[in-house]
Design a protein around this motif. Sequence first.
Motif, PDB file in Angstrom:
ATOM      1  N   ILE A 149       9.439   7.609 -12.239  1.00  0.00           N
ATOM      2  CA  ILE A 149       8.259   7.578 -13.101  1.00  0.00           C
ATOM      3  C   ILE A 149       7.576   6.218 -13.027  1.00  0.00           C
ATOM      4  O   ILE A 149       6.347   6.133 -12.958  1.00  0.00           O
ATOM      5  N   ALA A 150       8.359   5.149 -12.978  1.00  0.00           N
ATOM      6  CA  ALA A 150       7.780   3.802 -12.870  1.00  0.00           C
ATOM      7  C   ALA A 150       7.019   3.635 -11.556  1.00  0.00           C
ATOM      8  O   ALA A 150       5.917   3.077 -11.539  1.00  0.00           O
ATOM      9  N   GLN A 151       7.572   4.141 -10.459  1.00  0.00           N
ATOM     10  CA  GLN A 151       6.875   4.052  -9.177  1.00  0.00           C
ATOM     11  C   GLN A 151       5.604   4.889  -9.179  1.00  0.00           C
ATOM     12  O   GLN A 151       4.563   4.450  -8.699  1.00  0.00           O
ATOM     13  N   LEU A 152       5.688   6.095  -9.705  1.00  0.00           N
ATOM     14  CA  LEU A 152       4.502   6.950  -9.757  1.00  0.00           C
ATOM     15  C   LEU A 152       3.416   6.325 -10.623  1.00  0.00           C
ATOM     16  O   LEU A 152       2.232   6.424 -10.302  1.00  0.00           O
ATOM     17  N   GLN A 199       0.817  -1.211   0.000  1.00  0.00           N
ATOM     18  CA  GLN A 199       0.000   0.000   0.000  1.00  0.00           C
ATOM     19  C   GLN A 199       0.854   1.267   0.000  1.00  0.00           C
ATOM     20  O   GLN A 199       0.427   2.291  -0.499  1.00  0.00           O
ATOM     21  N   VAL A 200       2.032   1.181   0.572  1.00  0.00           N
ATOM     22  CA  VAL A 200       2.942   2.321   0.643  1.00  0.00           C
ATOM     23  C   VAL A 200       4.224   1.950  -0.093  1.00  0.00           C
ATOM     24  O   VAL A 200       4.835   0.924   0.190  1.00  0.00           O
ATOM     25  N   ILE A 201       4.617   2.791  -1.041  1.00  0.00           N
ATOM     26  CA  ILE A 201       5.882   2.593  -1.744  1.00  0.00           C
ATOM     27  C   ILE A 201       6.894   3.544  -1.122  1.00  0.00           C
ATOM     28  O   ILE A 201       6.713   4.758  -1.157  1.00  0.00           O
ATOM     29  N   ASP A 202       7.918   2.993  -0.537  1.00  0.00           N
ATOM     30  CA  ASP A 202       8.946   3.789   0.130  1.00  0.00           C
ATOM     31  C   ASP A 202      10.296   3.147  -0.162  1.00  0.00           C
ATOM     32  O   ASP A 202      10.913   2.552   0.698  1.00  0.00           O
ATOM     33  N   GLU A 203      10.712   3.245  -1.407  1.00  0.00           N
ATOM     34  CA  GLU A 203      11.950   2.610  -1.844  1.00  0.00           C
ATOM     35  C   GLU A 203      12.916   3.663  -2.380  1.00  0.00           C
ATOM     36  O   GLU A 203      12.492   4.633  -2.992  1.00  0.00           O
ATOM     37  N   PRO A 204      14.210   3.463  -2.163  1.00  0.00           N
ATOM     38  CA  PRO A 204      15.183   4.412  -2.709  1.00  0.00           C
ATOM     39  C   PRO A 204      15.220   4.341  -4.239  1.00  0.00           C
ATOM     40  O   PRO A 204      14.984   3.287  -4.830  1.00  0.00           O
ATOM     41  N   LEU A 205      15.490   5.482  -4.842  1.00  0.00           N
ATOM     42  CA  LEU A 205      15.541   5.579  -6.299  1.00  0.00           C
ATOM     43  C   LEU A 205      16.897   6.108  -6.730  1.00  0.00           C
ATOM     44  O   LEU A 205      17.514   6.901  -6.029  1.00  0.00           O
ATOM     45  N   SER A 206      17.328   5.703  -7.931  1.00  0.00           N
ATOM     46  CA  SER A 206      18.598   6.225  -8.431  1.00  0.00           C
ATOM     47  C   SER A 206      18.456   6.856  -9.810  1.00  0.00           C
ATOM     48  O   SER A 206      19.439   7.291 -10.387  1.00  0.00           O
ATOM     49  N   SER A 207      17.213   6.917 -10.324  1.00  0.00           N
ATOM     50  CA  SER A 207      17.033   7.548 -11.636  1.00  0.00           C
ATOM     51  C   SER A 207      15.610   8.090 -11.777  1.00  0.00           C
ATOM     52  O   SER A 207      14.697   7.682 -11.062  1.00  0.00           O
ATOM     53  N   VAL A 208      15.461   9.000 -12.706  1.00  0.00           N
ATOM     54  CA  VAL A 208      14.139   9.557 -13.001  1.00  0.00           C
ATOM     55  C   VAL A 208      13.218   8.473 -13.551  1.00  0.00           C
ATOM     56  O   VAL A 208      12.021   8.441 -13.245  1.00  0.00           O
ATOM     57  N   GLU A 209      13.776   7.560 -14.317  1.00  0.00           N
ATOM     58  CA  GLU A 209      12.974   6.469 -14.877  1.00  0.00           C
ATOM     59  C   GLU A 209      12.361   5.613 -13.775  1.00  0.00           C
ATOM     60  O   GLU A 209      11.209   5.193 -13.866  1.00  0.00           O
ATOM     61  N   GLN A 210      13.126   5.353 -12.719  1.00  0.00           N
ATOM     62  CA  GLN A 210      12.603   4.587 -11.587  1.00  0.00           C
ATOM     63  C   GLN A 210      11.483   5.353 -10.886  1.00  0.00           C
ATOM     64  O   GLN A 210      10.485   4.767 -10.479  1.00  0.00           O
ATOM     65  N   PHE A 256       8.407  19.559  -5.678  1.00  0.00           N
ATOM     66  CA  PHE A 256       7.680  20.083  -6.832  1.00  0.00           C
ATOM     67  C   PHE A 256       7.726  19.136  -8.023  1.00  0.00           C
ATOM     68  O   PHE A 256       6.706  18.883  -8.666  1.00  0.00           O
ATOM     69  N   HIS A 257       8.883  18.588  -8.329  1.00  0.00           N
ATOM     70  CA  HIS A 257       8.993  17.740  -9.514  1.00  0.00           C
ATOM     71  C   HIS A 257       8.202  16.440  -9.354  1.00  0.00           C
ATOM     72  O   HIS A 257       7.664  15.918 -10.328  1.00  0.00           O
ATOM     73  N   ASN A 258       8.108  15.924  -8.135  1.00  0.00           N
ATOM     74  CA  ASN A 258       7.281  14.738  -7.912  1.00  0.00           C
ATOM     75  C   ASN A 258       5.802  15.065  -8.112  1.00  0.00           C
ATOM     76  O   ASN A 258       5.048  14.257  -8.654  1.00  0.00           O
ATOM     77  N   ILE A 259       5.399  16.241  -7.684  1.00  0.00           N
ATOM     78  CA  ILE A 259       4.020  16.697  -7.895  1.00  0.00           C
ATOM     79  C   ILE A 259       3.749  16.812  -9.391  1.00  0.00           C
ATOM     80  O   ILE A 259       2.754  16.305  -9.908  1.00  0.00           O
ATOM     81  N   LEU A 260       4.656  17.470 -10.083  1.00  0.00           N
ATOM     82  CA  LEU A 260       4.504  17.688 -11.518  1.00  0.00           C
ATOM     83  C   LEU A 260       4.449  16.366 -12.291  1.00  0.00           C
ATOM     84  O   LEU A 260       3.578  16.160 -13.136  1.00  0.00           O
ATOM     85  N   LEU A 261       5.370  15.455 -11.998  1.00  0.00           N
ATOM     86  CA  LEU A 261       5.383  14.170 -12.697  1.00  0.00           C
ATOM     87  C   LEU A 261       4.110  13.372 -12.428  1.00  0.00           C
ATOM     88  O   LEU A 261       3.553  12.757 -13.334  1.00  0.00           O
ATOM     89  N   ALA A 262       3.636  13.383 -11.196  1.00  0.00           N
ATOM     90  CA  ALA A 262       2.395  12.667 -10.876  1.00  0.00           C
ATOM     91  C   ALA A 262       1.217  13.260 -11.649  1.00  0.00           C
ATOM     92  O   ALA A 262       0.381  12.522 -12.187  1.00  0.00           O
ATOM     93  N   LEU A 263       1.156  14.562 -11.732  1.00  0.00           N
ATOM     94  CA  LEU A 263       0.077  15.206 -12.493  1.00  0.00           C
ATOM     95  C   LEU A 263       0.174  14.874 -13.974  1.00  0.00           C
ATOM     96  O   LEU A 263      -0.847  14.651 -14.629  1.00  0.00           O
TER      97      LEU A 263
END
Length: 67
Positions: free
Chosen positions: A29-32, A16-27, A43-50
């Motif tokens: 976007i895949a999680q979102l 239910q909760v995704i809380d994993e470390p990321l090392s790239s923008v592609e990762q 801000f960028h996480n908000i923007l990408l999710a939208l």
Amino acid sequence: MIKRLQEKGSKYEKGQVIDEPLSSVEQLIAQLAEADIVIATRFHNILLALLLNKPVVALSYHERSRR
């Protein structure tokens, strides 16, 4: 984050909760893309999710996140 939820006695199912470390923008976007809803503080996480048409809760104090 998950540790804090457990300490407070919150009940949630695995996945239910995704809380994993990321090392790239592609990762990121895949999680979102997998999420049903996004709670973001940057801000960028908000923007990408939208951009992915995901509902977003923005936890931010910055003016540019208010629109």
